[in-house]
Motif scaffolding. Structure first.
Motif: not given
Length: 77
Positions: A52-77
């Protein structure tokens, strides 16, 4: 993994890619990877149906978010 789980790996100076093997953690509800030095893309975590929740901010990630993760609470910034 059948039980609900939360993995808190914030600020541990982790490097490299987010492991695709995380998809085997089917009971994963929250994943905290913020504040590391992770790079690459976010892997497909489609088997983590409870995520339900994924926190990945403050990293050096690139690319797109996998479609199945859209609509979940994912924090990027």
């Amino acid at each position: 993994m059948n039980a609900s789980a939360r993995s808190r790996l914030s600020g541990r100076n982790l490097t490299g890619n987010i492991p695709a093997e995380l998809a085997s953690l089917t009971g994963l509800v929250e994943l905290w990877l913020d504040g590391n030095v992770l790079s690459g893309h976010i892997p497909a975590l489609g088997a983590c149906l409870s995520l339900r929740n994924m926190y990945v901010q403050n990293n050096m990630l690139s690319g797109t978010v996998p479609g199945h993760l859209l609509g979940k609470n994912i924090v990027f910034t």
